[in-house]
Scaffold this motif. Sequence first.
Motif: not given
Length: 375
Positions: A174-177, A186-187, A228-229, A243-245
């Motif tokens: 995943s992108l998080n990984e 990650h953000d 981001t807005y 951001r969980s996906a």
Amino acid sequence: MAWWDQYFSAGQRGKVPPEKLEFDISNPRFTPDKQPSNSTDAAIIAYLDRTADLGELIQSIASSGYIDIEPLIVIPRDGDLIVLEGNRRLAALKSLLNPALASEAGIPLPEISPTVRKTLERITAYKVEHQDEARNLIGFKHINGPQGWDAYAKALYAARWLDDETAKGDSGLSLNEIAARMGDKHDTLYRIVSAAYVLQQAQDLELFRVEDRVKKNFSFSHLYTALTYTEFRDFVGLPRADRSANPERNPIAQEFYQNLRTLLLWLFGSKSDRIDPVIKTQNPDLSLLKRVLGHAVARKVMLERHDLAAALSLTIEGSDRFSKALVDAQASLHQAVGEITNADNDEETIEIADDVRRRATFIYNTLVAQRPDGN
């Protein structure tokens, strides 16, 4: 048996002549806004000289010799041995070993001693069979490490990595990984990869081309900051970021294609269409455009006129608009008073001054009359 096997007989690490190695034309440094003029060695070396302080590295190697501590990372590809990591070092080595090539690239070379030249003849390379083997090291080094890329290069590198992992299905990272392996938050990675996907979709649809921007430098931060807005996301039809996906490829729906093109023109302009960007500097212009997009009437004017100042004025309440206009007029009159000795004393100038006098008198008399005591 491949030609390079003779250099890697003991495993994945070996000593290779630099002239046997090829540059990686898909190097993340070569973003669409920053490209060598062509794929020849001379063009790539000239580009790295302009953008990556190649001259300093050449001078250092010429003075002290090549310090062969960190191996270049190479991969076999179409009969060549491609350098995935170390293209800047390869450019310096090829230049020092081949003065004609350096001359073609427009790079002046210092004299090198036979002892120094000896250190250039074979350099350590680490051979990988798949790019996945090299990604952790390359990603960390250039995302948060000592030789960081700019945000656009980072975004493209991470996006390509994520594309490859997505193609693996459930077994892919995943992108998080990926962010964890790069040593990045990650953000931050989510923001820039999401923006890269939006930009790539616009280019694939021929709504916008990075190379057609007006300014020399590509301010990718304008886009990833804007997205981001809520006001900007709503304008191009993007839902709230999850951001969980993983961020989606081609996230913009067809009914928002024109708005996407418009937003990119506001941010970056278009040389071919002679459209200047309305975002001159990210601060405060991006916040001002955000304010306009959040106001229905101002947004309509912005779409019609491509004029941030005109649209912004509609977001100000009536009394605030009056106060601002009066202060601006006062400032202009102060400047005019300071330049009075340079005035043309003709009829047209006197008529303008008389009009200013009458309007100022009208404003003053109206304000006084509106006061409760009339004084």
